[in-house]
Design an enzyme around this catalytic site. Structure first.
Site, PDB file in Angstrom:
ATOM      1  N   GLY A   1     -12.270  84.476  -6.863  1.00  0.00           N
ATOM      2  CA  GLY A   1     -12.275  84.487  -8.328  1.00  0.00           C
ATOM      3  C   GLY A   1     -11.346  83.410  -8.844  1.00  0.00           C
ATOM      4  O   GLY A   1     -10.128  83.496  -8.650  1.00  0.00           O
TER       5      GLY A   1
ATOM      6  N   HIS B   1       5.535  58.076 -30.701  1.00  0.00           N
ATOM      7  CA  HIS B   1       5.317  57.300 -29.484  1.00  0.00           C
ATOM      8  C   HIS B   1       6.610  57.233 -28.672  1.00  0.00           C
ATOM      9  O   HIS B   1       7.676  56.999 -29.239  1.00  0.00           O
ATOM     10  CB  HIS B   1       4.881  55.878 -29.856  1.00  0.00           C
ATOM     11  CG  HIS B   1       4.795  54.950 -28.671  1.00  0.00           C
ATOM     12  ND1 HIS B   1       3.755  54.992 -27.767  1.00  0.00           N
ATOM     13  CD2 HIS B   1       5.634  53.957 -28.251  1.00  0.00           C
ATOM     14  CE1 HIS B   1       3.955  54.061 -26.844  1.00  0.00           C
ATOM     15  NE2 HIS B   1       5.090  53.421 -27.119  1.00  0.00           N
TER      16      HIS B   1
END
Length: 468
Positions: A178, A436
């Site tokens: 799973g 940035h």
């Protein structure tokens, strides 16, 4: 002996405790009933200890880039599995103690009953031989890991989350059956602990991914760490010397143990919900209104993992609040549910926000995409892998959903979830600042790509709002 209360809450997990928080604002005549392990699934065997294991695995995995950064000795680092698991358990105990000290530990014997309740009538319970008549009842009994009945002969070699965090040592090899959220998170952590891991899922995807681009990226990246067998159901048999043979299609492996992560089943078996007189689904759960949490027109509400609908902590908390609030109202109030947000804390993160790929009409949406390979901050971190995909309404640019496979995408997912909740467009988002260098610039790049998919008349000349 019969006791009468305004509200009875079944289950002292996250949903039940949030329900108590609402109920006690309106009445002192309530009772919380739970006969299982206390401390919430999240703190004991879920969200929190799993993240400790993931962090240890990430810290160990980080050594793979030490050499190129000029840090010597990375290959000589050794992870002591027993010490690592002790650390997981120590922090797990801290999280559990924190829950208990602010909840059931503070409750009187009249407020909290340790025992398993069962319905006698829609507003009558029986627990420890006592009858409790309640004006309203909230079912918040949680769920239990699923183990197929055919695998019961191997139960001593099967781990679920209920057993995993109790392990003092780890097996040399594991098959993870799973590959949803839990399987991916713990499977990758085990691999990074030094365990030989094989991941298996009968679906053709991992982490519940539906977006084909994101799905392929995730399979490629995580498949580089340990093998992923997809599209075939696992079969288990004895291999001798206490080991197990696991096959899936043409694949075969012999392992020491299984980590079974095949979903969870609602804890309703002992509740005698047939006494409610309403139809139950295949899992034994009654139908309910997700906006009020009421079961039909009964004085009964249901919340948390037991519903099987949204097995995520913040959703369980919301459902507990809704159920608790409505349990002390004359007429239930319908509440708007929050924008869906799902995060798998594997590396890279898998994040799904808003409407999923399978819910969308591909002809009615535009898709913005950016691959993470050239993103400056990701390059600096050595984690420039994955893809961001953002979906918007073709007509007006309104953000509908997104799928991310990227490092630290947990943060980008929150940003997009909030934007969707505020009904913002791609143009609205591009008018906001992006610093940035940050990972958020990856989202900005995907939004620029998305903006370019719109007709010129919908476009904005620059991403700044003119002064009025």
């Amino acid at each position: 002996m019969t006791r009468q209360v305004d509200v009875a809450i079944l289950g002292a997990g996250s949903a039940g405790l949030y329900a108590v928080g609402q109920v006690r604002k309106a009445t002192d005549n309530w009772v919380l009933i739970d006969g299982g392990e206390l401390g919430t699934t999240c703190a004991r065997v879920g969200c929190m200890p799993s993240k400790v294991a993931i962090q240890i695995g990430e810290d160990m995995h980080r050594r793979s880039i030490f050499e190129r950064e000029g840090i010597e000795g990375g290959d000589s680092l050794v992870l002591n599995q027993e010490d690592a698991m002790e650390h997981v358990q120590d922090l797990r105990d801290v999280f559990v103690d924190k829950v208990l000290s602010t909840s059931t530990d503070e409750m009187s014997e009249e407020e909290f009953i340790e025992g398993n309740a069962r319905f006698v009538e829609p507003n009558v319970l029986e627990v420890n031989g006592e009858r409790i008549e309640a004006k309203k009842i909230i079912i918040a009994t949680g769920s239990t890991p699923l183990v197929p009945g055919a695998w019961e002969p191997f139960r001593d070699r099967i781990l679920t989350t209920d057993e995993f965090f109790e392990q003092e040592s780890l097996p040399a090899s594991v098959a993870v059956i799973g590959l949803g959220v839990i399987g991916l998170e713990l499977g990758q952590a085990l691999h990074r602990f030094g365990v030989d891991v094989t991941g298996i899922d009968m679906a053709e995807t991992i982490g519940g991914l539906e977006d084909p681009v994101a799905r392929d990226a995730a399979i490629e990246l995580i498949g580089k760490e340990f093998p992923l067998w997809l599209g075939q159901a696992a079969e288990v048999s004895e291999a001798g010397e206490g080991r197990l043979k696991v096959t899936a299609g043409d694949n075969e492996v012999v392992v020491d143990k299984l980590l079974v992560c095949m979903g969870r089943v609602p804890n309703v078996k002992t509740l005698n919900l047939e006494a409610l007189g309403v139809e139950l689904d295949a899992k034994g759960v009654p139908a309910f209104d997700p906006h009020t949490m009421q079961v039909g027109d009964l004085p009964v509400f249901i919340a948390g993992d037991v519903t099987g609908e949204r097995p995520i902590l913040h959703e369980a908390g919301d459902e507990g609040r809704i159920a608790g609030f409505n349990a002390v109202q004359d007429t239930p109030v319908a509440f708007e549910r929050k924008t869906p947000l799902s995060i798998t804390f594997c590396d890279p993160n898998i994040v799904m926000v808003g409407q999923g790929w399978g819910e969308l009409d591909e002809d009615a949406i535009a898709v913005g995409e950016v691959k993470m390979g050239l993103l400056g901050r990701a390059i600096i971190m050595g984690r420039n892998r994955g893809v961001l995909r953002v979906y918007a309404d073709k007509n007006d640019g309104r953000i509908l959903g997104a799928t991310f496979v990227a490092a630290l995408a947990e943060h980008l997912g929150h940003l997009l979830c909030w934007a969707i909740s505020q009904h913002l467009t791609v143009f609205d988002l591009l008018s906001l600042p992006f610093y940035h260098p940050t990972m958020e610039e990856g989202l900005q790049a995907a939004l620029y790509d998305l903006k370019g998919k719109f007709d010129e008349e919908l476009d904005h000349p620059i991403e700044l709002k003119p002064l009025k």
